[in-house]
Motif scaffolding. Structure first.
Motif, short mmCIF file in Angstrom:
data_model
loop_
_atom_site.label_atom_id
_atom_site.label_comp_id
_atom_site.label_asym_id
_atom_site.label_seq_id
_atom_site.Cartn_x
_atom_site.Cartn_y
_atom_site.Cartn_z
N ALA A 93 -61.29 -0.41 16.58
CA ALA A 93 -60.02 0.48 16.90
C ALA A 93 -59.67 1.25 16.03
O ALA A 93 -58.89 2.38 16.48
CB ALA A 93 -58.85 -0.65 16.92
N GLY A 94 -60.09 1.39 14.82
CA GLY A 94 -59.93 2.49 13.86
C GLY A 94 -58.77 2.14 12.80
O GLY A 94 -58.17 1.19 13.04
N ASN A 95 -58.87 2.82 11.61
CA ASN A 95 -58.13 2.50 10.41
C ASN A 95 -57.09 3.76 10.06
O ASN A 95 -57.06 3.82 8.98
CB ASN A 95 -59.13 2.46 9.47
N ASP A 96 -56.65 4.33 10.95
CA ASP A 96 -55.72 5.53 10.58
C ASP A 96 -54.45 5.29 10.58
O ASP A 96 -53.49 6.08 10.05
CB ASP A 96 -56.10 6.58 11.91
N SER A 97 -53.71 4.16 10.73
CA SER A 97 -52.42 3.75 10.80
C SER A 97 -51.82 3.46 9.21
O SER A 97 -52.75 3.30 8.50
CB SER A 97 -52.09 2.46 11.65
N ARG A 98 -50.72 3.72 9.03
CA ARG A 98 -50.11 3.51 7.61
C ARG A 98 -48.76 2.76 8.11
O ARG A 98 -47.55 3.21 7.97
CB ARG A 98 -49.78 4.70 6.76
N ARG A 99 -48.99 1.60 8.48
CA ARG A 99 -47.70 0.56 8.94
C ARG A 99 -47.07 0.42 7.55
O ARG A 99 -47.66 0.06 6.65
CB ARG A 99 -48.23 -0.60 9.66
N PRO A 100 -45.62 0.34 7.87
CA PRO A 100 -45.02 0.49 9.19
C PRO A 100 -44.40 1.78 9.34
O PRO A 100 -43.81 2.02 10.39
CB PRO A 100 -43.77 -0.47 8.82
N ALA A 101 -44.84 2.78 8.56
CA ALA A 101 -44.48 4.18 8.78
C ALA A 101 -45.15 4.85 10.07
O ALA A 101 -44.27 5.63 10.79
CB ALA A 101 -44.67 4.89 7.69
N ARG A 102 -46.39 4.57 10.26
CA ARG A 102 -47.10 5.31 11.14
C ARG A 102 -48.15 4.46 12.26
O ARG A 102 -48.86 3.93 11.04
CB ARG A 102 -47.64 6.59 10.89
N THR A 103 -48.14 4.25 13.16
CA THR A 103 -49.37 3.53 13.99
C THR A 103 -50.11 4.51 14.67
O THR A 103 -49.49 5.43 15.64
CB THR A 103 -48.90 2.70 15.09
N ALA A 104 -51.46 4.79 14.38
CA ALA A 104 -52.18 5.87 14.85
C ALA A 104 -52.98 5.35 16.26
O ALA A 104 -53.01 4.29 16.56
CB ALA A 104 -53.37 6.35 14.03
N PRO A 105 -53.35 6.32 17.21
CA PRO A 105 -53.91 5.57 18.46
C PRO A 105 -55.36 5.31 18.17
O PRO A 105 -56.08 5.57 17.02
CB PRO A 105 -54.33 7.09 19.25
N VAL A 106 -55.50 4.08 19.06
CA VAL A 106 -57.09 3.81 19.05
C VAL A 106 -58.05 4.92 19.00
O VAL A 106 -57.94 5.79 19.62
CB VAL A 106 -57.23 2.82 20.30
N SER A 107 -59.07 4.65 18.22
CA SER A 107 -59.99 5.60 17.81
C SER A 107 -60.98 5.82 19.19
O SER A 107 -61.03 5.01 19.98
CB SER A 107 -60.84 5.34 16.43
N ARG A 108 -61.88 6.73 19.15
CA ARG A 108 -63.04 7.04 20.23
C ARG A 108 -64.11 6.59 19.45
O ARG A 108 -64.40 6.71 18.11
CB ARG A 108 -63.05 8.51 20.16
N PRO A 109 -65.01 5.71 20.07
CA PRO A 109 -65.04 5.48 21.64
C PRO A 109 -64.25 4.17 21.92
O PRO A 109 -64.28 3.85 23.07
CB PRO A 109 -66.50 5.30 21.91
N ALA A 110 -63.86 3.46 21.26
CA ALA A 110 -62.88 2.11 21.35
C ALA A 110 -62.01 2.44 22.51
O ALA A 110 -61.47 1.47 23.10
CB ALA A 110 -62.41 1.49 20.13
N ASN A 111 -61.38 3.82 22.64
CA ASN A 111 -60.25 3.93 23.49
C ASN A 111 -60.77 4.06 24.82
O ASN A 111 -60.13 4.55 26.09
CB ASN A 111 -59.57 5.58 23.04
N CYS A 112 -62.10 3.82 25.15
CA CYS A 112 -62.32 3.80 26.61
C CYS A 112 -62.47 2.56 27.39
O CYS A 112 -62.54 1.37 26.76
CB CYS A 112 -64.24 4.05 26.42
N PRO A 113 -61.89 2.68 28.53
CA PRO A 113 -61.42 1.35 29.05
C PRO A 113 -62.78 0.31 29.40
O PRO A 113 -62.08 -0.77 29.47
CB PRO A 113 -61.14 1.64 30.70
#
Length: 424
Positions: free
Chosen positions: A299-319
């Motif tokens: 899903a990716g590691n771009d979040s910095r919880r609890p301040a910010r949650t980043a969107p699921v990365s590409r290509p895991a964001n494919c249905p």
């Protein structure tokens, strides 16, 4: 082959054809866009694919998936896109991107600019204070016989081993001489020009160990989910952790043709809030499912919880690709794990251990790593266990069973999907 181009875009295109009218699409691109002559390869004839992908005078068609990496002159790119939009036998055509394995090992500020690049989702966390680190340690896990991750997903209570099930890991290769892994390899192939399948980077070996490390490793607790699964190791990123989409496509075609029941992809790229999933990877995943192969991705590691949650990365964001989030030892979402910020396809499907995950590394040793990269091979291993238990099940059925058996944790579905991964 990428020299002279933007560092994230190679100048080539990835094109998917309608399987029933592939030749019409090829003919249209050749006449209207002047693409380089096609070299046709199958997944079982992959010995020279790395060299073909490096050549600027040829395009490469992967027959198994009706997908091609095409070379086109800069002045013809507009014609290629226009032709792809008008020609019904062409499903999609997207610019080829570079992919990167870039573990973050030093503190850094959040990015101020968007870079459409892949990277490995390993994230060795050093930017947090000792107090923050202590806060995520959670309950004490005794790892005498099994790693905490295997205990959390109940592998230690399962009688299944993944016996004979083929699992492909698309990554930086594998240490073929590692005493724990040498006997687990069904086949290996490098799709990186000029490099063998040997893993210099370390990321691929670690992921492979989590999938299928042996029941009795040379040292320490058991860390492999499916110790009798057969590993297909595809090196799609080079020794520095870099490579273009075409190499991932080559690895996917090879894995499907070799009968992989699941493909584990611990790579990803940041996406913007509201960004759509990539059509190319979605259609490839649909075709893989039809051929009996489920893809799981980090899903990716771009979040910095609890301040910010980043969107699921590409290509895991494919249905049609299973998106895997990371949990810490308290069974809470890891502070770096991305979440369901975007729409269709951008959801989390399931969560698995991704903090202080111990597995094999090159040189015969072991190391604990953090990231959704480490969570993803846990899920791939469980798919292998399910495939052993239900050998006649479709890939979609295995995926549905994996999600349905998750243990609910009380966390939002946007963070952990159906819940904690569970071994059957």
């Amino acid at each position: 082959m990428v020299n002279g181009h933007d560092s994230e875009y190679t100048g080539r295109y990835v094109v998917l054809f309608d399987r029933s009218s592939q030749e019409s699409g090829i003919s249209a691109l050749s006449s209207a866009a002047g693409i380089a002559p096609l070299e046709r390869v199958t997944g079982t004839e992959s010995g020279n694919v790395a060299e073909l992908l490096e050549r600027p005078d040829v395009s490469v068609l992967f027959e198994d998936l009706s997908a091609a990496v095409v070379e086109v002159r800069p002045e013809q790119r507009h014609a290629l896109v226009t032709t792809a939009e008008a020609e019904p036998s062409i499903v999609t055509a997207e610019p080829e991107r570079m992919v990167h394995a870039l573990p973050i090992t030093t503190p850094q500020q959040a990015p101020t600019e968007f870079f459409p690049a892949f990277r490995s989702d390993e994230d060795v966390i050093t930017r947090h204070t000792m107090a923050e680190t202590a806060a995520v340690q959670g309950p004490s896990w005794i790892e005498d016989g099994y790693t905490w991750g295997l205990q959390a997903i109940r592998t230690h209570l399962s009688h299944l081993t993944g016996d004979g099930v083929k699992v492909a890991v698309l990554d930086t290769g594998v240490d073929t001489d590692h005493p724990d892994l040498a006997g687990q390899l069904e086949a290996s192939e490098s799709f990186v020009p000029g490099e063998t399948v040997e893993d210099v980077h370390g990321h691929g070996t670690h992921c492979i160990g989590t999938v299928a490390g042996p029941a009795d490793p040379q040292q320490g607790p058991r860390y492999g989910v499916a110790p009798e699964a057969r590993i297909l190791a595809a090196k799609v990123l080079d020794n520095m952790g870099n490579g273009p989409d075409g190499q991932i496509l080559a690895g996917m075609a090879w894995a499907v043709s070799h009968g992989a029941r699941v493909i584990s992809m611990s790579v990803g790229a940041r996406v913007r809030p509201g960004e759509l999933f990539p059509q190319t990877y979605e259609m490839l995943a649909v075709r893989a499912l039809a051929l009996g192969t489920q893809i799981v991705a980090a899903a990716g590691n771009d979040s910095r919880r609890p301040a910010r949650t980043a969107p699921v990365s590409r290509p895991a964001n494919c249905p049609s690709i299973l998106s895997v989030a990371a949990l810490d030892t308290a069974l809470a979402p890891a502070h770096f794990s991305n979440g369901a910020v975007n729409g269709q396809g951008g959801e989390i499907n399931i969560a698995a251990p991704g903090w202080q995950v111990r597995s094999a590394v090159p040189g015969g040793g072991y190391r604990a790593m953090n990231g959704t990269s480490m969570a993803t091979p846990h899920a791939a291993g469980v798919v292998a266990l399910l495939a052993q238990a239900h050998p006649d099940a479709s890939a979609a059925d295995l995926s549905a069973a994996l999600v349905a058996s998750a243990f609910p944790l009380g966390q939002p579905a946007a963070d952990i999907g159906a819940g904690l991964l569970q071994a059957p």
